[in-house]
Design an enzyme around this catalytic site. Sequence first.
Site, PDB file in Angstrom:
ATOM      1  N   LYS A  54       0.725  -1.188   0.024  1.00 39.93           N
ATOM      2  CA  LYS A  54       0.121  -0.158   0.036  1.00 39.93           C
ATOM      3  C   LYS A  54       0.888   1.145  -0.015  1.00 39.93           C
ATOM      4  O   LYS A  54       0.757   2.047  -0.670  1.00 39.93           O
ATOM      5  CB  LYS A  54      -0.996  -0.063   1.151  1.00 39.93           C
ATOM      6  CG  LYS A  54      -2.065  -0.908   1.148  1.00 39.93           C
ATOM      7  CD  LYS A  54      -3.021  -1.305   2.416  1.00 39.93           C
ATOM      8  CE  LYS A  54      -3.942  -2.061   2.285  1.00 39.93           C
ATOM      9  NZ  LYS A  54      -4.618  -2.484   3.523  1.00 39.93           N
ATOM     10  N   GLN A  98      -6.637  -2.479   9.253  1.00 44.32           N
ATOM     11  CA  GLN A  98      -6.136  -3.821   8.862  1.00 44.32           C
ATOM     12  C   GLN A  98      -6.826  -4.836   9.441  1.00 44.32           C
ATOM     13  O   GLN A  98      -6.607  -5.252  10.566  1.00 44.32           O
ATOM     14  CB  GLN A  98      -4.765  -3.754   8.607  1.00 44.32           C
ATOM     15  CG  GLN A  98      -4.165  -4.904   8.023  1.00 44.32           C
ATOM     16  CD  GLN A  98      -4.410  -4.698   6.284  1.00 44.32           C
ATOM     17  OE1 GLN A  98      -4.223  -3.646   5.672  1.00 44.32           O
ATOM     18  NE2 GLN A  98      -4.636  -5.881   5.807  1.00 44.32           N
ATOM     19  N   ASP A 121     -12.091   1.899   2.413  1.00 44.16           N
ATOM     20  CA  ASP A 121     -12.205   0.120   2.344  1.00 44.16           C
ATOM     21  C   ASP A 121     -13.529  -0.219   1.906  1.00 44.16           C
ATOM     22  O   ASP A 121     -14.034  -1.381   1.432  1.00 44.16           O
ATOM     23  CB  ASP A 121     -11.758  -0.862   3.609  1.00 44.16           C
ATOM     24  CG  ASP A 121     -10.703  -1.176   3.456  1.00 44.16           C
ATOM     25  OD1 ASP A 121     -10.293  -1.746   2.174  1.00 44.16           O
ATOM     26  OD2 ASP A 121     -10.143  -1.869   4.517  1.00 44.16           O
TER      27      ASP A 121
END
Length: 284
Positions: A54, A98, A121
């Site tokens: 990322k 995460q 997300d």
Amino acid sequence: MSAEIISGKEVAENILTTDLKSRVEKLKQSNIIPKLVVILVGEMKASASYVAQKEKFAGKAGIISEVQRFDDNVSEDEILNRISEINSDKSIHGVIVQLPLPKHISVAKVLNNINPDKDVDGFTPFNVGKLFLGEDTLVSCTPKGIMLMLESKNVDLSGKNVTVIGRSNIVGKPVSILCQQQNATVTMCHSKTKDLDSKLADADVVIVAAGVPRFISGSQIPEGAVVIDVGIHNIEGKLCGDVDFESASKRASAITPVPGGVGPMTVCALIENTIIAAERFNSA
Ligand code: NAP
């Protein structure tokens, strides 16, 4: 037949260094640099390498990416407080937590506390609901990445049969909705599906997100189908997907490899979502 290999790595690189980079340049003219914050709890190896990718991709597009690390024993309240601070910080446009999280932290509670405008997300109930309704929203990254990849290869889904294996909230369900929005006829399969082979027999596109190494073999793939392999597994130090690549690539017209297929597209979609969030902030 020998399949075309759809390189997610190449498609992502192209999107990041052209379209996304120029959108970031435009935002910079208004003194806005898109900023993504990744909350990482604990020391999971897979999460750490995903987070590293990322950061690399963020650099290619010119956005800021910051990782905020917490120990495994961080309290739920501490994470929720951090999210509240991020929600009200105008310099941050996107935040992701995460997954997986340690058991003592409720994933639902954490997601419910993220401001949907910063939910890059696309996991909050608000954004999932908008996706379901067909409204413009931040779409979760793996399904979005798959659609970007199909689009880049000019795969027209209208009137086509798409078989999706897996019904998770982060892959199977949203990708099914996105394919329907492109006028595909979608068959969704899961662990209780009877006679999986018959559900694959007339598929033009097969999307496999079952989480089982090499679950689908070439003999189950209709001649000429496009195969998207979402799975990723480390088997004795070697990465493989949910599809047996060797046999499937002899039947498919195009197929994604593992690694270098869906993975990079997922990260590319995350970077685009952060830019979208910043663009919306700029025009608000
Ligand atoms: P998940 O939450 O474990 O869901 C797996 C789905 O597959 C479930 O719906 C399950 O059915 C179904 N399934 C399991 N065994 C099956 C069988 N024998 N026949 C038919 N369906 C079966 O998985 P996920 O989060 O969607 O992830 C799937 C895979 O993609 C994993 O390998 C994951 O690591 C990978 N992944 C990769 C990326 C990327 O960026 N490359 C992103 C996300 C996930 P039930 O609902 O009936 O249990």
